[in-house]
Scaffold this motif. Structure first.
Motif, PDB file in Angstrom:
ATOM      1  N   ILE A  91      71.180 -16.225  24.049  1.00 21.43           N
ATOM      2  CA  ILE A  91      71.033 -17.452  23.284  1.00 21.43           C
ATOM      3  C   ILE A  91      71.921 -17.323  22.059  1.00 21.43           C
ATOM      4  O   ILE A  91      71.831 -16.338  21.335  1.00 21.43           O
ATOM      5  N   VAL A  92      72.791 -18.294  21.856  1.00 23.80           N
ATOM      6  CA  VAL A  92      73.669 -18.239  20.696  1.00 23.80           C
ATOM      7  C   VAL A  92      72.990 -18.983  19.555  1.00 23.80           C
ATOM      8  O   VAL A  92      72.614 -20.142  19.684  1.00 23.80           O
ATOM      9  N   ASN A  93      72.812 -18.304  18.434  1.00 20.25           N
ATOM     10  CA  ASN A  93      72.111 -18.878  17.290  1.00 20.25           C
ATOM     11  C   ASN A  93      72.868 -18.503  16.031  1.00 20.25           C
ATOM     12  O   ASN A  93      72.918 -17.339  15.665  1.00 20.25           O
ATOM     13  N   GLN A  94      73.456 -19.465  15.381  1.00 16.90           N
ATOM     14  CA  GLN A  94      74.172 -19.260  14.124  1.00 16.90           C
ATOM     15  C   GLN A  94      75.219 -18.148  14.247  1.00 16.90           C
ATOM     16  O   GLN A  94      75.263 -17.203  13.469  1.00 16.90           O
ATOM     17  N   ASN A  95      76.030 -18.228  15.277  1.00 17.14           N
ATOM     18  CA  ASN A  95      77.115 -17.292  15.540  1.00 17.14           C
ATOM     19  C   ASN A  95      76.625 -15.875  15.846  1.00 17.14           C
ATOM     20  O   ASN A  95      77.381 -14.920  15.744  1.00 17.14           O
ATOM     21  N   ILE A  96      75.346 -15.707  16.184  1.00 12.87           N
ATOM     22  CA  ILE A  96      74.819 -14.407  16.578  1.00 12.87           C
ATOM     23  C   ILE A  96      74.320 -14.537  18.010  1.00 12.87           C
ATOM     24  O   ILE A  96      73.487 -15.384  18.309  1.00 12.87           O
ATOM     25  N   ALA A  97      74.825 -13.712  18.897  1.00 14.03           N
ATOM     26  CA  ALA A  97      74.401 -13.765  20.289  1.00 14.03           C
ATOM     27  C   ALA A  97      73.151 -12.910  20.458  1.00 14.03           C
ATOM     28  O   ALA A  97      73.177 -11.706  20.255  1.00 14.03           O
ATOM     29  N   LEU A  98      72.037 -13.560  20.809  1.00 17.58           N
ATOM     30  CA  LEU A  98      70.796 -12.844  21.063  1.00 17.58           C
ATOM     31  C   LEU A  98      70.763 -12.417  22.519  1.00 17.58           C
ATOM     32  O   LEU A  98      71.154 -13.169  23.405  1.00 17.58           O
ATOM     33  N   ARG A  99      70.288 -11.208  22.751  1.00 12.02           N
ATOM     34  CA  ARG A  99      70.185 -10.728  24.126  1.00 12.02           C
ATOM     35  C   ARG A  99      68.769 -10.242  24.381  1.00 12.02           C
ATOM     36  O   ARG A  99      68.059  -9.843  23.478  1.00 12.02           O
ATOM     37  N   GLU A 100      68.382 -10.278  25.628  1.00  8.90           N
ATOM     38  CA  GLU A 100      67.063  -9.775  26.004  1.00  8.90           C
ATOM     39  C   GLU A 100      67.230  -8.333  26.463  1.00  8.90           C
ATOM     40  O   GLU A 100      67.935  -8.065  27.439  1.00  8.90           O
ATOM     41  N   ASP A 101      66.616  -7.413  25.759  1.00 10.06           N
ATOM     42  CA  ASP A 101      66.754  -5.993  26.067  1.00 10.06           C
ATOM     43  C   ASP A 101      65.371  -5.350  26.021  1.00 10.06           C
ATOM     44  O   ASP A 101      64.971  -4.759  25.021  1.00 10.06           O
ATOM     45  N   ARG A 102      64.641  -5.496  27.114  1.00 10.56           N
ATOM     46  CA  ARG A 102      63.280  -4.955  27.167  1.00 10.56           C
ATOM     47  C   ARG A 102      63.271  -3.429  27.127  1.00 10.56           C
ATOM     48  O   ARG A 102      62.330  -2.836  26.612  1.00 10.56           O
ATOM     49  N   LYS A 103      64.307  -2.816  27.676  1.00 12.12           N
ATOM     50  CA  LYS A 103      64.362  -1.350  27.688  1.00 12.12           C
ATOM     51  C   LYS A 103      64.426  -0.788  26.267  1.00 12.12           C
ATOM     52  O   LYS A 103      63.787   0.217  25.971  1.00 12.12           O
ATOM     53  N   LEU A 104      65.169  -1.428  25.403  1.00 10.90           N
ATOM     54  CA  LEU A 104      65.258  -0.981  24.016  1.00 10.90           C
ATOM     55  C   LEU A 104      63.917  -1.140  23.304  1.00 10.90           C
ATOM     56  O   LEU A 104      63.526  -0.273  22.518  1.00 10.90           O
ATOM     57  N   ILE A 105      63.212  -2.204  23.603  1.00  8.89           N
ATOM     58  CA  ILE A 105      61.895  -2.407  22.999  1.00  8.89           C
ATOM     59  C   ILE A 105      60.915  -1.352  23.510  1.00  8.89           C
ATOM     60  O   ILE A 105      60.115  -0.810  22.741  1.00  8.89           O
ATOM     61  N   VAL A 106      60.983  -1.028  24.792  1.00  8.42           N
ATOM     62  CA  VAL A 106      60.133   0.028  25.345  1.00  8.42           C
ATOM     63  C   VAL A 106      60.461   1.366  24.691  1.00  8.42           C
ATOM     64  O   VAL A 106      59.555   2.136  24.331  1.00  8.42           O
ATOM     65  N   ILE A 107      61.738   1.644  24.489  1.00  4.51           N
ATOM     66  CA  ILE A 107      62.147   2.882  23.814  1.00  4.51           C
ATOM     67  C   ILE A 107      61.608   2.915  22.391  1.00  4.51           C
ATOM     68  O   ILE A 107      61.168   3.962  21.911  1.00  4.51           O
ATOM     69  N   ALA A 108      61.611   1.777  21.724  1.00  8.02           N
ATOM     70  CA  ALA A 108      61.062   1.718  20.359  1.00  8.02           C
ATOM     71  C   ALA A 108      59.575   2.064  20.361  1.00  8.02           C
ATOM     72  O   ALA A 108      59.111   2.801  19.490  1.00  8.02           O
ATOM     73  N   HIS A 109      58.837   1.561  21.347  1.00 10.16           N
ATOM     74  CA  HIS A 109      57.412   1.879  21.426  1.00 10.16           C
ATOM     75  C   HIS A 109      57.202   3.361  21.735  1.00 10.16           C
ATOM     76  O   HIS A 109      56.358   4.011  21.124  1.00 10.16           O
ATOM     77  N   LEU A 110      57.955   3.887  22.672  1.00  9.83           N
ATOM     78  CA  LEU A 110      57.766   5.282  23.072  1.00  9.83           C
ATOM     79  C   LEU A 110      58.326   6.277  22.060  1.00  9.83           C
ATOM     80  O   LEU A 110      57.942   7.443  22.068  1.00  9.83           O
ATOM     81  N   SER A 111      59.198   5.819  21.173  1.00 10.02           N
ATOM     82  CA  SER A 111      59.746   6.730  20.161  1.00 10.02           C
ATOM     83  C   SER A 111      58.692   7.142  19.131  1.00 10.02           C
ATOM     84  O   SER A 111      58.927   8.069  18.356  1.00 10.02           O
ATOM     85  N   GLN A 112      57.540   6.502  19.167  1.00 13.06           N
ATOM     86  CA  GLN A 112      56.455   6.902  18.276  1.00 13.06           C
ATOM     87  C   GLN A 112      55.939   8.296  18.618  1.00 13.06           C
ATOM     88  O   GLN A 112      55.330   8.965  17.784  1.00 13.06           O
ATOM     89  N   TYR A 113      56.196   8.765  19.831  1.00 14.44           N
ATOM     90  CA  TYR A 113      55.758  10.095  20.244  1.00 14.44           C
ATOM     91  C   TYR A 113      56.611  11.213  19.644  1.00 14.44           C
ATOM     92  O   TYR A 113      56.299  12.382  19.848  1.00 14.44           O
ATOM     93  N   LEU A 114      57.650  10.858  18.911  1.00 17.02           N
ATOM     94  CA  LEU A 114      58.433  11.885  18.228  1.00 17.02           C
ATOM     95  C   LEU A 114      57.594  12.647  17.206  1.00 17.02           C
ATOM     96  O   LEU A 114      57.898  13.795  16.895  1.00 17.02           O
ATOM     97  N   ASP A 115      56.533  12.030  16.704  1.00 12.37           N
ATOM     98  CA  ASP A 115      55.626  12.735  15.787  1.00 12.37           C
ATOM     99  C   ASP A 115      55.007  13.951  16.469  1.00 12.37           C
ATOM    100  O   ASP A 115      54.812  14.988  15.846  1.00 12.37           O
TER     101      ASP A 115
END
Length: 121
Positions: A3-27
């Motif tokens: 989706i193009v919004n104000q000259n910024i192309a938004l992309r759907e990246d579920r894998k990156l969001i999953v990595i963000a959730h699982l990166s909490q285990y670095l503790d």
């Protein structure tokens, strides 16, 4: 999907969001990083990945809540002895909830962190 919004192309990246959730285990692996890595991922990609802003805020709020529970729980051991229950509860939350929300993120659902104080709205 983009989706193009104000000259910024938004992309759907579920894998990156999953990595963000699982990166909490670095503790558990390194002793730190469970707040830092998701915070960096959220701040760098919240404007370019669809859903990252919502998930990133939820992760950061959850990690800050866990830190607060631990800070309250340690002196509560000495004062009342009930701090042990709070620390056990915090440990169980920190182990289970990121997995549940990583699965939700992979399915495209909104995160739901139990016991989270909303520091960032």
């Amino acid at each position: 999907m983009e989706i193009v919004n104000q000259n910024i192309a938004l992309r759907e990246d579920r894998k990156l969001i999953v990595i963000a959730h699982l990166s909490q285990y670095l503790d558990f692996i390194t002793g730190f990083g469970g707040l830092i890595v998701p915070l960096v991922l959220w701040l760098t990609t919240k404007d370019s990945v669809i859903g990252m802003d919502e998930h990133g805020k939820a992760i950061v709020n959850f990690q800050l809540s866990l830190i607060l529970y631990i800070i309250i729980g340690i002196p509560a051991i000495l004062l009342f002895g009930l701090g042990i229950l709070l620390l056990i509860f915090t440990g169980m939350l920190s182990l289970l909830i990121p997995i549940v929300n990583a699965v939700k993120a992979s399915n495209g659902e909104s995160p739901s962190y139990f016991g989270t104080i909303k520091f960032i709205a």
